[in-house]
Design an enzyme around this catalytic site. Structure first.
Site, PDB file in Angstrom:
ATOM      1  N   HIS A  40      -3.280   0.443   0.817  1.00 16.38           N
ATOM      2  CA  HIS A  40      -1.946   0.722   0.760  1.00 16.38           C
ATOM      3  C   HIS A  40      -2.029   0.809   2.312  1.00 16.38           C
ATOM      4  O   HIS A  40      -1.221   0.871   3.899  1.00 16.38           O
ATOM      5  CB  HIS A  40      -2.253   2.282   0.972  1.00 16.38           C
ATOM      6  CG  HIS A  40      -2.085   2.436  -0.388  1.00 16.38           C
ATOM      7  ND1 HIS A  40      -2.506   3.888  -1.134  1.00 16.38           N
ATOM      8  CD2 HIS A  40      -1.432   2.065  -1.277  1.00 16.38           C
ATOM      9  CE1 HIS A  40      -1.923   3.925  -2.279  1.00 16.38           C
ATOM     10  NE2 HIS A  40      -1.725   2.603  -2.827  1.00 16.38           N
ATOM     11  N   GLU A 125      -4.254   6.497  -8.101  1.00  9.53           N
ATOM     12  CA  GLU A 125      -5.899   7.619  -8.368  1.00  9.53           C
ATOM     13  C   GLU A 125      -5.412   8.282  -9.166  1.00  9.53           C
ATOM     14  O   GLU A 125      -6.387   8.394 -10.054  1.00  9.53           O
ATOM     15  CB  GLU A 125      -6.203   7.965  -7.007  1.00  9.53           C
ATOM     16  CG  GLU A 125      -7.715   8.409  -7.085  1.00  9.53           C
ATOM     17  CD  GLU A 125      -7.737   9.420  -6.110  1.00  9.53           C
ATOM     18  OE1 GLU A 125      -7.794   8.721  -4.518  1.00  9.53           O
ATOM     19  OE2 GLU A 125      -8.622   9.980  -6.505  1.00  9.53           O
TER      20      GLU A 125
END
Ligand code: SF4
Length: 280
Positions: A40, A125
């Site tokens: 990210h 996730e």
């Protein structure tokens, strides 16, 4: 103006691991695809794209026989299955600590526990973790704005097991776990990763002794956002992705400035931010 960088800031073990895998592959030449942003951090991802990394958003977009790398925070089961059918080679960049959450959740289901995932249901996730669990055997609570188990949830279940998103804060995990106290059998696997703990604790410690905190990292990075919310509860704080976003008036009258960075922020971006602050 004095600038102090947090003891633990920047690339964590899992991000460094996948970054090295990508560097190694790009150095070999040839085509490399990544399913979703591998980390990210838009600056790093842009740099890799310029050097040949191709991003796809769904496994079905992968050309037959291509080489693909799977991001640090994993991919849902259905996507993995498509990759297995289409890819010539899969490089698994999933962080081993994320894998451990999958394993813990599976252990809980196999042993008759109803699984509570403490985390953000829209985070890749958590989506990955959900995809490996049978329908009706789990629930996700973020711990934010009252999103926690209620009385009826507790009443209806005798065995509850908890796992946490690796980048969750201790506070949000406590928000989810506290209402579960009273369940006959409650098993908690604290799967918040040690790298997250270290970064959050050192940011907290630094924020308590500076006049201003600068948090560096992707605006799409969950762990950077958590660092930012921890810091701003303690002292005036600003979140930037790069040195260009720093504004001179933030620093007026400040003697000591603290800098911390999310787990997917490269060292060179942190260094650039520190240099720019010192030059103001
Ligand atoms: S934050 Fe922790 S779990 Fe996530 S990639 Fe980094 S080391 Fe792995």
């Amino acid at each position: 103006m004095k600038v102090v960088v947090a003891e633990y800031a920047g690339f964590c073990f899992g991000v460094r691991r996948i970054a090295e895998m990508i560097e190694e592959e790009l150095a070999k030449g040839g085509e490399l695809f990544a399913l979703g942003e591998p980390i990210h951090n838009p600056i790093k991802v842009e740099e890799w794209k310029k050097r040949g990394l191709k991003l796809i958003t769904r496994a079905s977009e992968l050309p037959e026989g291509a080489k693909v790398i799977v991001r640090a925070h994993g991919v849902p089961k259905e996507e993995w299955e498509v990759l297995e059918q289409k890819a010539g080679e899969i490089i698994d960049g999933t962080c081993p600590l994320v894998r451990k959450v999958y394993d813990r959740a599976r252990y809980l289901v196999e042993n008759g526990y109803f699984v509570v995932i403490a985390g953000d249901p829209s985070h890749p996730e958590v989506k990955g973790e959900m995809s490996y669990l049978p329908e009706g055997k789990y629930a996700v609570f973020s711990g934010k704005n009252g999103d926690v188990p209620d009385e009826s949830f507790k009443r209806d279940r005798k065995k509850v097991g908890v796992v946490a998103q690796t980048t969750l804060s201790d506070k949000l995990l406590a928000n989810v776990v506290t209402p579960l106290i009273g369940v006959e059998e409650l098993l908690i696997f604290n799967t918040i990763c040690y790298e997250t703990h270290r970064r959050q604790n050192s940011a907290k410690e630094l924020a308590s002794r500076v006049d201003l905190m600068i948090v560096v990292g992707g605006k799409n990075s969950s762990n950077t956002s958590k660092l930012y919310s921890i810091c701003r509860e303690i002292v005036e704080s600003n979140h930037v992705e790069s040195a260009e976003e720093l504004k001179e008036d933030w620093f007026a009258g400040k003697n000591v400035v603290g800098v911390t960075a999310g787990a997917s922020t490269p060292d060179e971006v942190i260094d650039e931010v520190v240099r720019k602050i010192k030059s103001l």
